[in-house]
Design a protein around this motif. Sequence first.
Motif, PDB file in Angstrom:
ATOM      1  N   HIS A  51       6.074  60.646  56.711  1.00 43.50           N
ATOM      2  CA  HIS A  51       5.102  60.336  57.770  1.00 43.50           C
ATOM      3  C   HIS A  51       4.837  58.841  57.918  1.00 43.50           C
ATOM      4  O   HIS A  51       4.647  58.347  59.029  1.00 43.50           O
ATOM      5  CB  HIS A  51       3.790  61.067  57.486  1.00 43.50           C
ATOM      6  N   ASP A  52       4.820  58.108  56.830  1.00 44.45           N
ATOM      7  CA  ASP A  52       4.521  56.669  56.903  1.00 44.45           C
ATOM      8  C   ASP A  52       5.773  55.808  56.874  1.00 44.45           C
ATOM      9  O   ASP A  52       5.698  54.583  56.754  1.00 44.45           O
ATOM     10  CB  ASP A  52       3.577  56.258  55.777  1.00 44.45           C
ATOM     11  N   ASP A  99       8.027  55.636  54.568  1.00 44.11           N
ATOM     12  CA  ASP A  99       8.477  55.296  53.215  1.00 44.11           C
ATOM     13  C   ASP A  99       9.696  56.151  52.848  1.00 44.11           C
ATOM     14  O   ASP A  99       9.640  57.374  52.955  1.00 44.11           O
ATOM     15  CB  ASP A  99       7.335  55.552  52.232  1.00 44.11           C
TER      16      ASP A  99
END
Length: 268
Positions: A38-39, A41
């Motif tokens: 989601h981010d 990463d």
Amino acid sequence: MIQSSDLRPTLARVGTLQRVGVIGVGEIGKAVVEGLRHDGDPTPEIHLSPRGASADLAERYEAVHLCTDNQQVVDRSDLVLIAVRGPDRHSLAGLHIPGDKIVVNVMAGISNDDLRSILDTVAPLVRAIPLPAVRERMSVTVVHPSDPVVNAMFDVLGGALPVADEAAFDVFSALTGTLTSHYAFLVTLAEWASSHGIAPDDADRYVRGLFENVGRSLGDETRTLPGLAADHETPNGSNERIRTTWFVPASAGLRESLDALLTDLRRP
């Protein structure tokens, strides 16, 4: 057959989770992958079984890899999330899962004892109930038994809620069976409005906005659920009327349906 008393402790393996495998990439498996990414990463590295949404996810995200078969998923992972459909669980027989792996069982109605009898492994097994909202990292996931590595992963996805035993786990599992009824309730409201001359698009837009506001109020955990209900209701008002004339009589049927579902979930 390996017994649950042979489980190896997991405390020595607490730390950064580097490699996650997903066997069964349907709606829930896909949501977990999307939540972990989601981010943006690229950690942890994710390995997927070769069916469902796997190819699309491998194309979309860095460090998400499509495996040739389920055994390769296991071999390349530290934690293996098993999300195949319950009726297909026997397809897992023959997998070799070493004891230094962690297996997360997200199959509805399939106990850890049932899964262990199929896998025949000493690896720790943890049941979990991730919901689709983990893709936005906005859903609490019930887990049993508590495992620090598994808890840490679901904390990233919106929060882990460890429970004491499988009896409690089954209660939470039954609650998930109400999700589509909630959406069907919203459909009924919009259709009712349309039957009284409201344009379907307008009815849809209004109902969505009405209950998006409810969702925002649920995010305030300083207020209890009964308190939220009371705060949104005026004595002798419209909300009280619908609650007392429709929901209160219907709630007995809802409780009966949940009890019946819970009985089925606990049936060997």
